[in-house]
Write a protein that holds these residues in place. Sequence first.
Motif, mmCIF file in Angstrom:
data_model
loop_
_atom_site.group_PDB
_atom_site.id
_atom_site.type_symbol
_atom_site.label_atom_id
_atom_site.label_comp_id
_atom_site.label_asym_id
_atom_site.label_seq_id
_atom_site.Cartn_x
_atom_site.Cartn_y
_atom_site.Cartn_z
ATOM 1 N N TRP A 168 -46.312 85.218 1.410
ATOM 2 C CA TRP A 168 -45.569 84.549 0.334
ATOM 3 C C TRP A 168 -46.520 83.786 -0.581
ATOM 4 C CZ3 TRP A 168 -41.276 86.266 -1.272
ATOM 5 C CH2 TRP A 168 -40.257 86.716 -0.419
ATOM 6 N N PHE A 174 -48.011 86.210 -2.845
ATOM 7 C CA PHE A 174 -47.008 86.597 -3.839
ATOM 8 C C PHE A 174 -46.859 85.547 -4.936
ATOM 9 C CE2 PHE A 174 -42.522 85.906 -5.085
ATOM 10 C CZ PHE A 174 -42.305 87.062 -5.826
ATOM 11 N N GLU A 215 -41.105 77.044 3.020
ATOM 12 C CA GLU A 215 -39.679 77.346 3.095
ATOM 13 C C GLU A 215 -39.437 78.843 3.237
ATOM 14 O OE1 GLU A 215 -36.714 75.233 0.787
ATOM 15 O OE2 GLU A 215 -38.321 74.249 -0.325
ATOM 16 N N LEU A 216 -40.154 79.611 2.432
ATOM 17 C CA LEU A 216 -39.935 81.062 2.434
ATOM 18 C C LEU A 216 -40.287 81.690 3.778
ATOM 19 C CD1 LEU A 216 -41.366 81.848 -1.117
ATOM 20 C CD2 LEU A 216 -38.999 82.233 -0.381
ATOM 21 N N VAL A 267 -37.524 82.740 6.305
ATOM 22 C CA VAL A 267 -36.590 83.850 6.062
ATOM 23 C C VAL A 267 -37.029 85.001 6.949
ATOM 24 C CG1 VAL A 267 -35.700 85.465 4.357
ATOM 25 C CG2 VAL A 267 -36.148 83.089 3.709
ATOM 26 N N SER A 268 -36.127 85.408 7.827
ATOM 27 C CA SER A 268 -36.589 86.099 9.030
ATOM 28 C C SER A 268 -36.411 87.609 9.060
ATOM 29 C CB SER A 268 -35.881 85.487 10.231
ATOM 30 O OG SER A 268 -34.478 85.681 10.058
ATOM 31 N N SER A 269 -36.195 88.238 7.943
ATOM 32 C CA SER A 269 -36.005 89.691 7.972
ATOM 33 C C SER A 269 -37.343 90.431 8.077
ATOM 34 C CB SER A 269 -35.286 90.133 6.699
ATOM 35 O OG SER A 269 -35.523 91.490 6.458
ATOM 36 N N GLU A 275 -37.807 93.590 7.810
ATOM 37 C CA GLU A 275 -37.790 94.578 6.726
ATOM 38 C C GLU A 275 -38.291 93.956 5.422
ATOM 39 O OE1 GLU A 275 -37.438 97.495 7.151
ATOM 40 O OE2 GLU A 275 -36.649 98.524 5.380
ATOM 41 N N LEU A 276 -37.884 92.718 5.164
ATOM 42 C CA LEU A 276 -38.334 92.022 3.961
ATOM 43 C C LEU A 276 -39.850 91.883 3.956
ATOM 44 C CD1 LEU A 276 -37.966 90.198 1.438
ATOM 45 C CD2 LEU A 276 -37.574 88.292 3.009
ATOM 46 N N LYS A 288 -41.654 95.208 3.403
ATOM 47 C CA LYS A 288 -41.596 95.677 2.020
ATOM 48 C C LYS A 288 -42.415 94.769 1.090
ATOM 49 C CE LYS A 288 -37.755 98.635 1.284
ATOM 50 N NZ LYS A 288 -36.933 99.157 2.384
ATOM 51 N N LEU A 289 -42.420 93.476 1.382
ATOM 52 C CA LEU A 289 -43.228 92.555 0.573
ATOM 53 C C LEU A 289 -44.708 92.915 0.717
ATOM 54 C CD1 LEU A 289 -43.391 89.933 -1.157
ATOM 55 C CD2 LEU A 289 -43.568 88.667 1.001
ATOM 56 N N PHE A 337 -45.402 95.922 -1.305
ATOM 57 C CA PHE A 337 -45.380 95.571 -2.734
ATOM 58 C C PHE A 337 -46.680 94.895 -3.153
ATOM 59 C CE2 PHE A 337 -44.022 92.235 -5.904
ATOM 60 C CZ PHE A 337 -43.894 93.099 -6.988
#
Lengths: 219, 219
Positions: B81, B84, B102-103, B106-108, B110-111, B114-115, B118
């Motif tokens: 993050w 990013f 904070e970010l 976020v526990s996916s 898959e996210l 993909k991040l 990217f």
Amino acid sequence: MNFSVSEENYIKSIYHLQQQTDLVTTNSLANELQTRPASVTDMLKKLQVKKILEYEKYKGFRLNASGKKVALSIVRRHRLWEYFLVTKLGFEWDKVHAIAEELEHVSSPELIRKLDDFLNHPTADPHGDPIPDMHGKIAVIKQLSIADVPENKNVVVSSVSNQSPDMLELLKHYHIGIGTGLKVTTRFSFDGSVEIKVSKYAPCIISELVAKNIFVYHD
Amino acid sequence: MNFSVSEENYIKSIYHLQQQTDLVTTNSLANELQTRPASVTDMLKKLQVKKILEYEKYKGFRLNASGKKVALSIVRRHRLWEYFLVTKLGFEWDKVHAIAEELEHVSSPELIRKLDDFLNHPTADPHGDPIPDMHGKIAVIKQLSIADVPENKNVVVSSVSNQSPDMLELLKHYHIGIGTGLKVTTRFSFDGSVEIKVSKYAPCIISELVAKNIFVYHD
DNA sequence: ATTATTTTTTAGGTTTGTCTAAATTTTAAT
DNA sequence: ATTAAAATTTAGACAAACCTAAAAAATAAT
């Protein structure tokens, strides 16, 4: 004012429900949030103390002006993240809701401002729902058949209520999809049909029935 | 296994502290997390029950193998993050920590997958700290002066411990900065000086003192 | 207009994560 | 080897956000 994740979820759900019913009930909100009516009542008191809710015991409740503003900023964050997940990370549009639900609670205004810049100020999320702007202004969505969709002004397709194969075939033929920009060129009051122009294609006429199923917004 | 935001913060801090001290103390962790020793003790019990912690009362504690794995996945999320925020959203590198904090929760998976795609699989965050890979493997950081930094293999500058103007001037002259790739071509044991080659520039020699201040990693 | 049903609220309890103050253990000092 | 100091843990409380069960109010049905 600062809100917890839980408070934000309540605010967002109240906002969502009051789009349809104006005055929201305890049970409907409990149902929406998959929680118990007693828990809802507890939270309502908190939100009332924080002065973002109009609430009369046993009667119902709604967000007041500042409550709506908070809700719109949460909706804005949610939809910007959904747009990011689909257009940048390559998620399918129907897989992003749960993740955006988490990301929306990250509360840095600077982050959202810069994310918005990075995404080039999108006006709608991947589901066609409009994204409120920085100040909480959100586009109004109307059926294309409604007379007050202005003529010769660009509007964007937000959603299509009838998903039947016949309808989808017709939409494909006219190059209409979610996010498509178009303008109404003429309205025929005789049968309610509408002449529209889709981006660079030749103008075409759609029946009132079709126009009723297409929802659009303009900025 | 699933962890709360609070648990994740404890795990991350324990991991951070045990990089330096192996066995972590209650007070140091309380200090790191800006909380009270009693709160730390409470959480230690929980983490012990979840079997990610070696903990002996009054003696100290450390993450076990699975605890380290969890920590590395949090560190990975944090640093992706940060990368990013700086490279895509245009934040300054010294302004991203709090938001990434904070970010990261976020526990996916898959996210994050993909991040990572990217961002093109970055190996270090904007501060030069290496990003653990999907499996929790993380590059080891060493002083460039240490003999076991292999010769003729590409390494990446992670950080520079001496930030004096003189040092910075020297680094600028040799085109060395955080993230710079370089390789050690020769080591001179007489004075500990090191010949290095920075990307396409001609090889140059840096003193042992300089080499001691440059930290590098390789994959 | 009562009675029955549904909705909403209150009362009291649970869990998570925090705290203070007191007790215990370890470490340091004489 | 005691004693003093520091570190750590326990005990007991508190706030947030949830719960169940019971009471109160509003709505619907006879």
